[in-house]
Scaffold this motif. Sequence first.
Motif, PDB file in Angstrom:
ATOM      1  N   THR A  23      20.801 -34.085  -2.737  1.00 39.73           N
ATOM      2  CA  THR A  23      21.233 -33.028  -1.821  1.00 39.73           C
ATOM      3  C   THR A  23      20.576 -31.703  -2.190  1.00 39.73           C
ATOM      4  OG1 THR A  23      23.349 -34.130  -1.479  1.00 39.73           O
ATOM      5  CG2 THR A  23      23.248 -31.801  -0.910  1.00 39.73           C
ATOM      6  N   LEU A  24      19.946 -31.092  -1.201  1.00 40.90           N
ATOM      7  CA  LEU A  24      19.437 -29.725  -1.400  1.00 40.90           C
ATOM      8  C   LEU A  24      20.519 -28.784  -0.898  1.00 40.90           C
ATOM      9  CD1 LEU A  24      15.792 -29.978  -0.039  1.00 40.90           C
ATOM     10  CD2 LEU A  24      16.571 -30.156  -2.395  1.00 40.90           C
ATOM     11  N   TYR A  25      21.065 -28.022  -1.803  1.00 41.60           N
ATOM     12  CA  TYR A  25      22.195 -27.153  -1.455  1.00 41.60           C
ATOM     13  C   TYR A  25      21.705 -25.878  -0.787  1.00 41.60           C
ATOM     14  CZ  TYR A  25      25.028 -30.374  -4.083  1.00 41.60           C
ATOM     15  OH  TYR A  25      25.666 -31.506  -4.487  1.00 41.60           O
ATOM     16  N   PRO A  26      22.592 -25.227  -0.046  1.00 40.65           N
ATOM     17  CA  PRO A  26      22.154 -24.007   0.658  1.00 40.65           C
ATOM     18  C   PRO A  26      21.873 -22.843  -0.283  1.00 40.65           C
ATOM     19  CG  PRO A  26      24.455 -24.502   1.137  1.00 40.65           C
ATOM     20  CD  PRO A  26      23.947 -25.618   0.307  1.00 40.65           C
ATOM     21  N   TYR A  27      21.136 -21.933   0.274  1.00 40.54           N
ATOM     22  CA  TYR A  27      20.708 -20.748  -0.470  1.00 40.54           C
ATOM     23  C   TYR A  27      21.900 -19.961  -1.016  1.00 40.54           C
ATOM     24  CZ  TYR A  27      18.645 -16.161  -1.209  1.00 40.54           C
ATOM     25  OH  TYR A  27      18.261 -14.979  -1.755  1.00 40.54           O
ATOM     26  N   VAL A  28      23.038 -19.992  -0.293  1.00 41.24           N
ATOM     27  CA  VAL A  28      24.206 -19.223  -0.758  1.00 41.24           C
ATOM     28  C   VAL A  28      24.700 -19.705  -2.119  1.00 41.24           C
ATOM     29  CG1 VAL A  28      25.178 -18.310   1.370  1.00 41.24           C
ATOM     30  CG2 VAL A  28      25.692 -20.657   0.730  1.00 41.24           C
ATOM     31  N   ILE A  29      24.470 -21.002  -2.405  1.00 38.24           N
ATOM     32  CA  ILE A  29      24.835 -21.502  -3.741  1.00 38.24           C
ATOM     33  C   ILE A  29      23.588 -21.305  -4.609  1.00 38.24           C
ATOM     34  CG2 ILE A  29      25.777 -23.487  -5.020  1.00 38.24           C
ATOM     35  CD1 ILE A  29      26.619 -24.616  -2.251  1.00 38.24           C
ATOM     36  N   ARG A  30      23.385 -20.068  -5.041  1.00 38.70           N
ATOM     37  CA  ARG A  30      22.094 -19.702  -5.604  1.00 38.70           C
ATOM     38  C   ARG A  30      21.667 -20.549  -6.790  1.00 38.70           C
ATOM     39  NH1 ARG A  30      21.509 -14.144  -2.931  1.00 38.70           N
ATOM     40  NH2 ARG A  30      22.882 -14.876  -1.339  1.00 38.70           N
TER      41      ARG A  30
END
Length: 360
Positions: free
Chosen positions: A312-319
């Motif tokens: 899983t590539l997590y979103p940018y908000v989860i830096r």
Amino acid sequence: MKKIILVLLLVICIIFPLSAQSRGIVIPNLNGYVTLKCDFHIHTVFSDGNVWPTVRIEEAYREGLDAIAITDHIDWHPHSKDINGSHNRSYEVAEPTAKSRGMILVKGCEITRNMPPGHFNAIFLTDVDKLDKPGYMDIFRAAQAQNAFIFWNHPHWERQQPDTTLWWPEHTKLLEQGIMQGIEVVNGTYSPEAHQWCLEKKLTMFGNTDTHEPMQVFTSGNHRTMTLVFARNKTSEAIYEALKERRTAVYYNQYVIGEEIYLKELFENAVDISVTKTGNTARITFKNKSDLVFNLRETSHDKRLTYFRNYTLYPYVIRSQSTQTITVRLNDGIESGDVNFVIENFLVEPSTGMKYTVKI
Ligand SMILES: [Zn+2]
Ligand SMILES: [Zn+2]
């Protein structure tokens, strides 16, 4: 005094940097098009909704949407004892707020009939009152006379099609006469049938909320269902042109649903991919610059390459987790190969993820 204000502003920016950036979900533009976040199916107290029109604008603004259409039923007014008048009124009430928020408000309405043909939205209208007619074909003709964009709402709604989602002869007629131009692929839930029809019959895909109650406040990573419109610029005219050209995708519950040509660009503009090799090991770095999530799963490939099964590539908000490096092993002396995977939450066909390959 000016200095104190400046210092205070600076302190506020340091203390609340996230809140300053948090309005809206980061979804990349495509090459030559801006990605506009839109919801084209919304109700207010002017039909059977429980929200005042200006609040609809504020809700959408808070979530970073670019455009909405208020689509009150022409033919269903349970609040008529307190609220009545022109069918254009919900638009007129909301319009000044939309303008002050820099948002595009599209004038629309919902045409509400039993199945067939079911419910339809007509948007980009100029005068909704002219659609107040008994026969649905007369309504569609009046909408066409205003160059409206007309789409079929929630074909999979259980109240109208309880066990199977069917396409009726009436829909063929509406398609052949150029009346139906799109379908809601998501309204509440995803309809694989609607997705298939949009691909087969070259119709525009929509994902809308059809909200009647106040919108919930979304926590980071969550979002309302929306239609992503790939438009030449952020104007009402450009949205209309993009809808006619079928340049949309649906963003629903972390899924993106649409034509592969747009989803591929969306992925490539959202994620920087770089590859480094040392000996029999390659490292792929994925840097997700967006708030989208990507669920990768390996597909068939040269067995001499070993890499992830699910990733899983997590979103940018989860830096801390937005940049990920994965290791690929090259076995039996091979020096290159294809890392094949599918992005499971990017649907290019009904319930089918988008294939992608990184060459190493
Ligand atoms: Zn409806
Ligand atoms: Zn509705």
